[in-house]
Design a protein around this motif. Structure first.
Motif, PDB file in Angstrom:
ATOM      1  N   SER A   1       6.319 -11.809  -4.206  1.00 40.36           N
ATOM      2  CA  SER A   1       5.796 -11.154  -5.401  1.00 40.36           C
ATOM      3  C   SER A   1       4.702 -11.977  -6.072  1.00 40.36           C
ATOM      4  N   ALA A   2       4.604 -13.259  -5.745  1.00 37.56           N
ATOM      5  CA  ALA A   2       3.581 -14.123  -6.334  1.00 37.56           C
ATOM      6  C   ALA A   2       2.243 -14.029  -5.612  1.00 37.56           C
ATOM      7  N   ASP A   3       2.154 -13.231  -4.567  1.00 34.18           N
ATOM      8  CA  ASP A   3       0.953 -13.187  -3.729  1.00 34.18           C
ATOM      9  C   ASP A   3      -0.101 -12.278  -4.371  1.00 34.18           C
ATOM     10  N   LEU A   4      -0.883 -12.829  -5.280  1.00 34.49           N
ATOM     11  CA  LEU A   4      -1.900 -12.038  -5.972  1.00 34.49           C
ATOM     12  C   LEU A   4      -2.998 -11.583  -5.015  1.00 34.49           C
ATOM     13  N   HIS A   5      -3.319 -12.402  -4.050  1.00 39.57           N
ATOM     14  CA  HIS A   5      -4.319 -12.049  -3.034  1.00 39.57           C
ATOM     15  C   HIS A   5      -3.927 -10.747  -2.337  1.00 39.57           C
ATOM     16  N   PHE A   6      -2.671 -10.648  -1.946  1.00 36.15           N
ATOM     17  CA  PHE A   6      -2.148  -9.450  -1.281  1.00 36.15           C
ATOM     18  C   PHE A   6      -2.243  -8.228  -2.203  1.00 36.15           C
ATOM     19  N   HIS A   7      -1.829  -8.396  -3.450  1.00 38.00           N
ATOM     20  CA  HIS A   7      -1.801  -7.273  -4.390  1.00 38.00           C
ATOM     21  C   HIS A   7      -3.205  -6.732  -4.656  1.00 38.00           C
ATOM     22  N   VAL A   8      -4.154  -7.618  -4.888  1.00 35.70           N
ATOM     23  CA  VAL A   8      -5.514  -7.185  -5.214  1.00 35.70           C
ATOM     24  C   VAL A   8      -6.153  -6.483  -4.022  1.00 35.70           C
ATOM     25  N   HIS A   9      -5.965  -7.018  -2.820  1.00 40.52           N
ATOM     26  CA  HIS A   9      -6.548  -6.385  -1.635  1.00 40.52           C
ATOM     27  C   HIS A   9      -5.931  -5.011  -1.377  1.00 40.52           C
ATOM     28  N   ASN A  10      -4.647  -4.860  -1.624  1.00 39.26           N
ATOM     29  CA  ASN A  10      -4.028  -3.548  -1.432  1.00 39.26           C
ATOM     30  C   ASN A  10      -4.556  -2.534  -2.440  1.00 39.26           C
ATOM     31  N   ALA A  11      -4.764  -2.959  -3.669  1.00 38.02           N
ATOM     32  CA  ALA A  11      -5.336  -2.049  -4.663  1.00 38.02           C
ATOM     33  C   ALA A  11      -6.755  -1.653  -4.275  1.00 38.02           C
ATOM     34  N   ARG A  12      -7.495  -2.618  -3.764  1.00 34.13           N
ATOM     35  CA  ARG A  12      -8.860  -2.303  -3.314  1.00 34.13           C
ATOM     36  C   ARG A  12      -8.822  -1.271  -2.193  1.00 34.13           C
ATOM     37  N   ALA A  13      -7.890  -1.442  -1.257  1.00 33.62           N
ATOM     38  CA  ALA A  13      -7.774  -0.490  -0.156  1.00 33.62           C
ATOM     39  C   ALA A  13      -7.377   0.890  -0.678  1.00 33.62           C
ATOM     40  N   ALA A  14      -6.473   0.932  -1.650  1.00 35.75           N
ATOM     41  CA  ALA A  14      -6.033   2.210  -2.205  1.00 35.75           C
ATOM     42  C   ALA A  14      -7.161   2.919  -2.933  1.00 35.75           C
ATOM     43  N   ASN A  15      -8.109   2.166  -3.472  1.00 32.06           N
ATOM     44  CA  ASN A  15      -9.206   2.747  -4.254  1.00 32.06           C
ATOM     45  C   ASN A  15     -10.401   3.180  -3.398  1.00 32.06           C
ATOM     46  N   ARG A  16     -10.343   2.917  -2.111  1.00 33.62           N
ATOM     47  CA  ARG A  16     -11.472   3.295  -1.254  1.00 33.62           C
ATOM     48  C   ARG A  16     -11.657   4.819  -1.271  1.00 33.62           C
ATOM     49  N   ASP A  17     -12.851   5.257  -1.682  1.00 29.36           N
ATOM     50  CA  ASP A  17     -13.193   6.679  -1.753  1.00 29.36           C
ATOM     51  C   ASP A  17     -12.254   7.473  -2.656  1.00 29.36           C
ATOM     52  N   ALA A  18     -11.604   6.813  -3.597  1.00 29.08           N
ATOM     53  CA  ALA A  18     -10.629   7.498  -4.453  1.00 29.08           C
ATOM     54  C   ALA A  18     -11.320   8.111  -5.660  1.00 29.08           C
ATOM     55  N   ALA A  19     -11.012   9.368  -5.938  1.00 30.47           N
ATOM     56  CA  ALA A  19     -11.544  10.019  -7.144  1.00 30.47           C
ATOM     57  C   ALA A  19     -10.856   9.505  -8.391  1.00 30.47           C
TER      58      ALA A  19
ATOM     59  N   LEU B   1       0.819  -1.210   0.000  1.00 34.38           N
ATOM     60  CA  LEU B   1       0.000   0.000   0.000  1.00 34.38           C
ATOM     61  C   LEU B   1       0.856   1.265   0.000  1.00 34.38           C
ATOM     62  N   GLY B   2       1.999   1.205   0.659  1.00 37.09           N
ATOM     63  CA  GLY B   2       2.872   2.377   0.665  1.00 37.09           C
ATOM     64  C   GLY B   2       3.356   2.733  -0.727  1.00 37.09           C
ATOM     65  N   THR B   3       3.797   1.730  -1.470  1.00 36.49           N
ATOM     66  CA  THR B   3       4.252   1.970  -2.839  1.00 36.49           C
ATOM     67  C   THR B   3       3.122   2.526  -3.689  1.00 36.49           C
ATOM     68  N   ILE B   4       1.934   1.932  -3.561  1.00 35.95           N
ATOM     69  CA  ILE B   4       0.793   2.398  -4.350  1.00 35.95           C
ATOM     70  C   ILE B   4       0.486   3.864  -4.040  1.00 35.95           C
ATOM     71  N   ASN B   5       0.553   4.247  -2.794  1.00 31.94           N
ATOM     72  CA  ASN B   5       0.250   5.632  -2.430  1.00 31.94           C
ATOM     73  C   ASN B   5       1.294   6.601  -2.985  1.00 31.94           C
ATOM     74  N   PHE B   6       2.558   6.214  -2.969  1.00 30.26           N
ATOM     75  CA  PHE B   6       3.571   7.064  -3.592  1.00 30.26           C
ATOM     76  C   PHE B   6       3.294   7.232  -5.094  1.00 30.26           C
ATOM     77  N   LEU B   7       2.897   6.152  -5.752  1.00 29.78           N
ATOM     78  CA  LEU B   7       2.611   6.217  -7.185  1.00 29.78           C
ATOM     79  C   LEU B   7       1.375   7.077  -7.449  1.00 29.78           C
ATOM     80  N   LYS B   8       0.337   6.911  -6.652  1.00 33.62           N
ATOM     81  CA  LYS B   8      -0.861   7.736  -6.822  1.00 33.62           C
ATOM     82  C   LYS B   8      -0.534   9.219  -6.642  1.00 33.62           C
ATOM     83  N   ARG B   9       0.310   9.520  -5.690  1.00 31.64           N
ATOM     84  CA  ARG B   9       0.687  10.909  -5.443  1.00 31.64           C
ATOM     85  C   ARG B   9       1.349  11.529  -6.671  1.00 31.64           C
TER      86      ARG B   9
END
Length: 548
Positions: free
Chosen positions: A94-112, A53-61
């Motif tokens: 890096s093979a943990d697709l479950h982890f990746h998808v859930h983190n993206a879902r969390a990053a998208n919560r209330d996201a414009a 989630l940290g990496t995703i937030n840096f990228l979104k920023r």
């Protein structure tokens, strides 16, 4: 994909070519106001191996919203029908697709501006292969079934997260098996043997799941444009929605002795030329409306050069009208907190507790590199592109001022102008196997763009028995001046092409020292080889400035 300091606004005015700045595009929005408008897209994406989630937030920023996620089939389905979404025991994090998808879902919560995944399905399990040594020798329907289950899994957690499916990664243009001479398993690079069937089965599965989901062809590795040409010859145009290019310098394409050159340098690594040629192949088959995705590109050079190269490549793609997605490789450099990064291609340094299995991917801290700031400022300046708009710039390597006087490649007058293990029968050259045929030298102009093409028919016991390596050798006076660097492995038995004949095309840019060239064909193994319609012609791509 091969898993392995001050920025300023001035870096955004990097030269397009020999110092001329590029301008244009919409006004920059307020910081963070990144998205798409009617007729335009936010094209900015990135590769990464671990989507915390940290990496995703840096990228979104930074405004980077499109993530290329590797889906390793062999690590998620270790046994037929048994899928482990967080990866088989012992597999990397890096093979943990479950982890990746859930983190993206969390990053998208209330996201414009939500993030989106392009899933890259690669790496077959050994149990699925017909030949254990060939990674593409699996049953296409098993692969398609895995794609279907994966899409359903992602939709069940985060509906709408997946925005595209890439059918394989680089194996279709880079597969190799040391233990299988003379072709070394490069029949996998000829789509008639494996990839065409894989692409068709995967495309049908994706469109059945969601007809609007784009299917992206495999990434072209080491400039093997002829693979796309072969897909069109095999009738595969309806089965993919986007072309796919990977762009690296010679060193990062696996040659440790290779040279590093800027993407604007006129030569065989010139970026606008490769982008334009890929589009030209599609255009010749009436498919020029398909966009190109640059799904991997990156450099292991100084931070200053990385920023210059990035800006240049983004400018070329944005102004070409040909590209609707760019995914830099890669976002992050992972390393232990007590050590220095071992790979600095990324633009976010992520420290970890250790490199062991339990904590090796757990982030402790983040530090952005200057390239991150360059990327972020560029996106603020050009938040959206309009793919399909008339191109304003492309500037490929120019064509020569005159056509080369190549020996007769129609062989209507026998083997005149050719020497070696070649005879002519009915206007077709017959090459002994093993054997080599070479044209007489002909004059070429240095740093000009040529296209070499020929038709070939190979008959052998199977796809491993015979291989033909085409090439263009350069001369400077009577001295050798090197050869065209081409990824033309995989010229094997052609029985699966219409009428048993395959057309092969590749481009070449003679170096500054060259004044002549000769066409060569090397045949290895056992079989029969027929060659016809050999041509070397100057190639004018759209956007070229007139030099005649």
């Amino acid at each position: 994909m091969r898993p392995f300091c001050a920025s300023s606004a001035a870096l955004l005015a990097v030269a397009w070519y020999m110092g001329a700045p590029l301008v244009g595009g919409p006004a920059a929005p307020a910081d963070g106001a990144v998205g798409s408008v009617t007729g335009s897209v936010n094209p900015y994406g990135v590769n990464c191996w671990f989507w915390n989630l940290g990496t995703i937030n840096f990228l979104k920023r930074a405004g980077i919203l499109h993530y290329r996620v590797m889906v390793p089939w062999h690590l998620l389905e270790p046994e037929p029908g048994r899928i482990i979404w967080d990866g088989a025991p012992g597999s990397p994090r890096s093979a943990d697709l479950h982890f990746h998808v859930h983190n993206a879902r969390a990053a998208n919560r209330d996201a414009a501006t939500p993030v989106r995944f392009s899933l890259v399905f690669y790496g077959s399990p050994v149990w699925a292969r017909r030949d254990p040594q060939k990674v593409l020798s699996y049953d296409p329907e098993r692969y398609a079934a895995f794609i279907t289950r994966t899409l359903a899994f992602c939709d069940g957690i985060a509906p709408g997260l997946v925005e595209a499916v890439e059918v394989e990664n680089e194996y279709p243009t880079g597969a190799w098996v040391d233990e299988k001479p003379p072709a070394f398993g490069t029949d996998q690079r000829d789509p008639s043997w494996y990839y065409a069937d894989i692409l068709k089965a995967a495309s049908r599965a994706v469109k059945k799941h969601n007809p609007a989901l784009p299917v992206v062809a495999a990434g072209i590795w080491e400039f093997a444009h002829h693979q796309v040409d072969a897909l069109y010859q095999l009738g595969c145009a309806p089965y993919f929605d986007r072309l796919n290019l990977h762009y690296y310098d010679q060193r990062d394409m696996g040659n440790p002795q290779g040279i590093r050159v800027p993407p604007w340098e006129h030569g065989w690594q010139h970026f606008p030329t490769h982008l334009g040629y890929l589009h030209e192949i599609a255009r010749r088959y009436g498919d020029g409306g398909k966009f190109i995705r640059l799904t991997e590109f990156g450099w292991r050079v100084s931070e200053r050069l990385k920023s210059r190269y990035l800006t240049y490549v983004l400018d070329v793609c944005r102004l070409s009208g040909l590209v609707d997605r760019v995914n830099y490789y890669q976002a992050t450099n992972f390393y232990e907190a007590t050590a220095a990064p071992t790979d600095t291609i990324g633009f976010i340094d992520v420290t970890t507790f250790s490199d062991d299995d339990e904590f090796g991917w757990a982030p402790v801290s983040y530090r952005t590199r200057p390239l991150y700031d360059t990327f972020r400022r560029y996106i603020r300046r050009f938040p959206v592109w309009t793919p399909g708009a008339p191109p304003r710039h492309i500037r490929p390597v120019p064509a020569p001022s005159r056509e080369p006087m190549v020996p007769d490649g129609s062989f209507d007058y026998g083997a005149q102008g050719w020497r070696g293990a070649v005879t002519v029968d009915g206007g077709v050259a017959c090459l002994d196997v093993p054997g080599r045929m070479v044209s007489e030298p002909f004059a070429v102009e240095p740093l000009r763009l040529y296209e070499i093409s020929f038709r070939i028919s190979i008959r052998a016991a199977d796809a491993d028995a015979c291989h033909v390596q085409p090439g263009l050798e350069y001369l400077s006076g009577d001295a050798d001046a090197g050869a065209a660097v081409i990824n033309c492995w995989g010229i094997v038995d052609t029985r699966r092409y219409p009428d048993g004949w395959r057309t092969v095309r590749f481009i070449a840019v003679p170096p500054a020292a060259a004044d002549a060239a000769r066409v060569v064909f090397d045949a290895r193994g056992t079989g029969s080889v027929r060659i016809d319609d050999v041509r070397v012609q100057g190639l004018t791509l759209p956007g070229e400035r007139t030099v005649r």
